[in-house]
Design an enzyme around this catalytic site. Structure first.
Site, mmCIF file in Angstrom:
data_model
loop_
_atom_site.group_PDB
_atom_site.id
_atom_site.type_symbol
_atom_site.label_atom_id
_atom_site.label_comp_id
_atom_site.label_asym_id
_atom_site.label_seq_id
_atom_site.Cartn_x
_atom_site.Cartn_y
_atom_site.Cartn_z
ATOM 1 N N ASP A 479 18.962 -9.479 37.051
ATOM 2 C CA ASP A 479 19.973 -9.058 38.024
ATOM 3 C C ASP A 479 21.308 -8.767 37.344
ATOM 4 O OD1 ASP A 479 21.051 -8.526 40.510
ATOM 5 O OD2 ASP A 479 20.319 -10.375 41.418
ATOM 6 N N ASP A 549 19.179 -4.628 48.558
ATOM 7 C CA ASP A 549 19.139 -5.955 49.186
ATOM 8 C C ASP A 549 18.863 -5.819 50.680
ATOM 9 O OD1 ASP A 549 19.460 -7.427 46.957
ATOM 10 O OD2 ASP A 549 21.546 -7.968 47.282
HETATM 11 C C1 GLA Z 1 21.454 -10.192 44.206
HETATM 12 C C2 GLA Z 1 20.055 -9.634 44.335
HETATM 13 C C3 GLA Z 1 19.287 -10.463 45.339
HETATM 14 C C4 GLA Z 1 19.262 -11.901 44.886
HETATM 15 C C5 GLA Z 1 20.669 -12.423 44.668
HETATM 16 C C6 GLA Z 1 20.686 -13.793 44.040
HETATM 17 O O1 GLA Z 1 22.193 -10.019 45.363
HETATM 18 O O2 GLA Z 1 20.099 -8.301 44.696
HETATM 19 O O3 GLA Z 1 17.994 -9.968 45.475
HETATM 20 O O4 GLA Z 1 18.512 -12.026 43.719
HETATM 21 O O5 GLA Z 1 21.422 -11.559 43.842
HETATM 22 O O6 GLA Z 1 21.952 -14.256 43.816
#
Ligand code: GLA
Length: 801
Positions: A479, A549
């Site tokens: 990420d 997301d």
């Molecule tokens: C980001 C990612 C999510 C999740 C969060 C965790 O927002 O896109 O899918 O993994 O971080 O903190």
């Protein structure tokens, strides 16, 4: 195939031609890019050459000898400032003497076979049989500079990619202010420029803009490709549809600040450029050194957007994505994020994993929250050791137990970041991108490590290697959750601060390259707050990326469809989540959530322990079905049909009373040999009293007979509310205990589709599916089709003996 005929260069793929020539002045005149032409020799290209007799008024002539033309009114393969062309330049330099006029002219050309990625940048790759390359060497002798233009031709993919390399052959340093990867000049400007803008949870919103005059710019300055403006753009002729008309797609194999501009000049010519964003960019190129621009990819199609996308999908799968997972079927995963966010523990995770195994999941992924003192997003990034309270047996203890359940185990990391509240920041406060002594603009309580520094790259490579080898890890979600602010590196002198953003990207690529080489079996998934870094640069290392997301099925349908213009859907991971949805609070049917997600790299992200029994049962069936059709969905050819976007185009998308335009989304995925296909029909909102709908599959073999069928579904009577009384012998009060009990015992049968027909009949005549519920009665011949409903249809070809 690449040919040189005197001063002409002809680049042919199986169905396209690209050609240019050397002008008498030494610049390169672009002649054509489009469908394949018959060209045997130089004479065949004369119609393509612009005829110049007297130069236009009020322009600068390039030199005394060539009075006929000005560079401002030529189609050029590359352009710079100072010698007459005033459009978007390909290259901009501040010379050692302070001037910024440059003039690159042709010196020589070289044709070779095969291609690998560059030393520091990712790129496409292909064997000697798959790709040919042309290198054109240009020089500006006055300023002691050189430039190489590269063209990579992939004939069977119908793709040509380009790049450039800048050299300083002088005795003093020069400042490179921009170096594009691609410049393409067109005769006219009768095109729409399509971009994919957005935001967090709202990635890839398509916009088509006519390029009438001036300049349209699509760019990012977030330090990443960005969810604000993806680097994939298109040009299309008016009225180009999914299946007819001319269009072009352009990608940049790069994961940082990018820039795409379409500009129309005073003579009606249009120029497209793509490359690293020149905003605040400046690179000091010292004597004997060079600067490599990223590779840019071009696709042309004469049969509409589907053909263009399919050419790109094929190319990306064959020549961008690589490694163990390139063609391997991806496992069905369950991710813990939306199930428990930061509130995880071994006990909770194991409980979830058991449920996951129960429904048929193959890979269990522990998302954020497992390391340091990480209880929320305010601390611990950088401290990559398992939290002993949450995971008493560490990563190994948990992974062994997950493996013991018969599941693969995956984890989440965010290696490029550090929280101020962390041991790493205390140890290395100078390792971040921030301006010493000045207040910092924070993003998600975290700071970006300065990946331009070798020691920071080494730290990432070593700390991640330690994590990845500490347990049986078969998947990693990588990420990156904030955008850049306060660009500054304490490792660089003031005059080199314009290099920070690009050096970061190069550092990131070194980390990704090293780690994917050290751990070739791990399935890596890119992520950046959803789709904030979705590009071909990442796909050269990681075969899939978390697309957004936003897991709301309605939003996701549009997001996935728009990714599909430039990216194969197997590269877009997509999950089924709980309802009301965590990003929109919208309720969509579980079947639709499944059907939309199964066109991407498929998984679940919800608390299976808290779901209703019937939901878990439905998921079990979905997973079994997906396993059966996984190969077609992950490796098949994807076709878009009608789209929610059609409403936006017709300007009729507003009314829910009678508009079908823009109300249906239609996808088909066909196996490589054409004998198997899965289709989806999805509806935005119910249009009252509109029962008849037709699903038009695409890509089937016209002369093969298919068995066309759907899934037999059953519907909870609660979905019909108090209409239950129209069939019940006794009165049932809605939501009463009786209603509740009855809903467990009695289910309403869904409709059945079952035909045997030839591919041409299905495709061209359309499949007139069972009527949708229209307020006048329901039985097992009627389609239960409320807001956001969808259907999967299956087509099995009868193979001829
Ligand atoms: C980001 C990612 C999510 C999740 C969060 C965790 O927002 O896109 O899918 O993994 O971080 O903190």
């Amino acid at each position: 195939m690449i040919r040189k005929e005197k001063d002409y260069f002809i680049l042919d793929t199986d169905h396209t031609t690209y050609c240019f020539r050397v002008l008498p002045t030494g610049q390169l005149e672009h002649l054509y890019y489009g469908r394949k032409l018959h060209i045997e020799d130089e004479a065949d290209m004369q119609p393509l050459v612009e005829k110049h007799v007297f130069a236009p008024g009020n322009v600068n002539l390039y030199n005394e000898e060539q009075k006929a033309y000005s560079l401002e009114d030529m189609r050029l393969e590359m352009s710079s400032y100072g010698k007459g062309d005033i459009r978007e330049p390909f290259v901009e330099v501040v010379n050692a003497n302070g001037s910024n006029t440059i003039d690159f002219v042709y010196k020589e050309a070289e044709i070779t076979k095969g291609k690998e990625a560059f030393a520091e940048l990712p790129g496409s790759y292909g064997s000697e049989e798959e790709v040919e390359q042309l290198c054109i060497r240009l020089a500006d002798e006055g300023n002691e500079l050189a430039l190489e233009l590269y063209y990579y031709v992939y004939p069977s993919c119908d793709i040509i990619s380009r790049s450039a390399k800048f050299y300083n052959n002088g005795k003093k340093a020069v400042q490179l202010k921009r170096l594009m990867s691609l410049q393409l000049d067109f005769d006219g400007h009768d095109y729409a420029f399509t971009t994919f803008h957005g935001a967090w949870a709202r990635e890839m919103k398509r916009s088509d803009m006519p390029v009438i005059a001036g300049k349209l710019v699509n760019a990012s300055y977030t330090g990443t490709t960005s969810s604000r403006a993806n680097s994939f753009v298109m040009l299309s002729r008016p009225k180009t549809t999914e299946d007819a008309g001319e269009c072009f797609g352009f990608h940049l194999i790069y994961s940082g600040n990018h820039y795409e501009a379409a500009e129309v000049n005073s003579f009606g010519k249009m120029r497209l450029v793509t490359g690293i964003n020149p905003q605040a960019f400046s690179y000091e190129v010292v004597p004997e050194e060079s600067f490599q621009a990223p590779e840019a990819v071009m696709a042309y199609a004469e049969k509409g957007f589907n053909q263009m996308s399919q050419r790109l999908h094929h190319f990306i799968r064959e020549h961008i994505i690589r490694g163990t997972w390139q063609k391997k079927e991806r496992p069905i995963l369950l991710n813990s994020w939306e199930a428990s966010y930061f509130d995880i523990s071994e006990k909770k995770l194991l409980k979830l994993a058991k449920e996951a195994k129960e429904v048929g999941i193959e890979l269990f992924v522990m998302d954020d929250g497992w390391f340091g003192e990480r209880m929320d997003d305010s601390s611990s990034l950088g401290d990559w050791e398992a939290n002993a309270k949450k995971l008493p047996g560490g990563l190994k203890g948990l992974s062994d137990k997950i493996r013991g359940l018969g599941l693969q185990f995956g984890i989440w990391v965010e290696p490029e970041m550090v929280n101020v509240k962390s041991k790493l920041y205390v140890a290395h406060p100078d390792w971040t991108i921030e301006i010493p002594g000045q207040p910092h603009s924070e993003g998600r309580n975290q700071r970006i490590l300065d990946l331009g520094r070798r020691e920071v790259q080494d730290y990432i490579i070593e700390s991640m290697s330690k994590v990845f080898s500490s347990a049986d890890i078969s998947y990693v979600k990588w990420d990156m959750n904030r955008t850049f602010s306060d660009y500054y590196s304490t490792a660089l002198p003031p005059e080199r601060q314009g290099e920070v953003a690009h050096r970061y990207v190069l550092g990131l690529y070194r980390c990704m390259k090293e780690l994917t080489e050290r751990f070739p079996e791990i399935l890596f998934e890119g992520c950046a707050a959803g789709g904030n870094r979705f590009d071909l640069g990442i796909l050269c290392y990681f075969p899939q990326i978390w697309g957004s997301d936003d897991t709301d099925a309605l939003c996701r349908a549009e997001i996935e469809e728009n990714y599909s213009y430039g990216y194969p859907l197997s590269a877009v991971s997509a999950h089924v989540s709980a309802c009301p949805n965590h990003q929109t609070l919208r309720n969509t049917p579980l079947e639709t959530r499944f059907q939309v997600a199964c066109f991407g790299s498929f998984g679940y992200e919800c608390n299976l322990c808290d779901m209703k029994k019937e939901e878990n049962e439905a998921m079990k069936e979905q997973i079994a079905l997906y396993k059966k059709w996984r190969k077609v969905l992950q490796q098949g050819t994807f076709y878009r049909g009608r789209s929610f976007y059609d409403g936006a185009q017709s300007g009729m998308g507003g009314s829910v009373l009678a508009d079908e335009a823009g109300n249906q989304m239609e996808w088909t995925c066909v196996s490589e040999d054409g004998t198997k296909a899965v289709g989806m029909l999805m509806q935005k909102l119910v249009v009252p009293n509109m029962q008849q709908q037709t699903y038009y599959p695409k890509g089937l073999l016209p002369d093969v007979r298919y068995h066309f069928y759907n899934r037999k579904l059953k519907y909870n009577i609660k979905e019909f509310g108090d209409l239950v009384n129209t069939v019940s012998p006794v009165h049932i009060k809605q939501d009463s205990l009786t209603h509740q009990v009855l809903s467990k015992l009695v289910k309403m049968d869904g409709e059945t589709e079952d035909f045997h027909a030839y591919g041409d009949t299905l495709m061209y005549g359309g499949v007139h599916v069972s009527p949708a519920f229209g307020g006048t009665g329901y039985n097992d011949k009627v389609r239960h089709y409320p807001d956001f409903a969808s259907r999967l249809y299956f087509m099995d070809g009868e193979v001829k003996k």
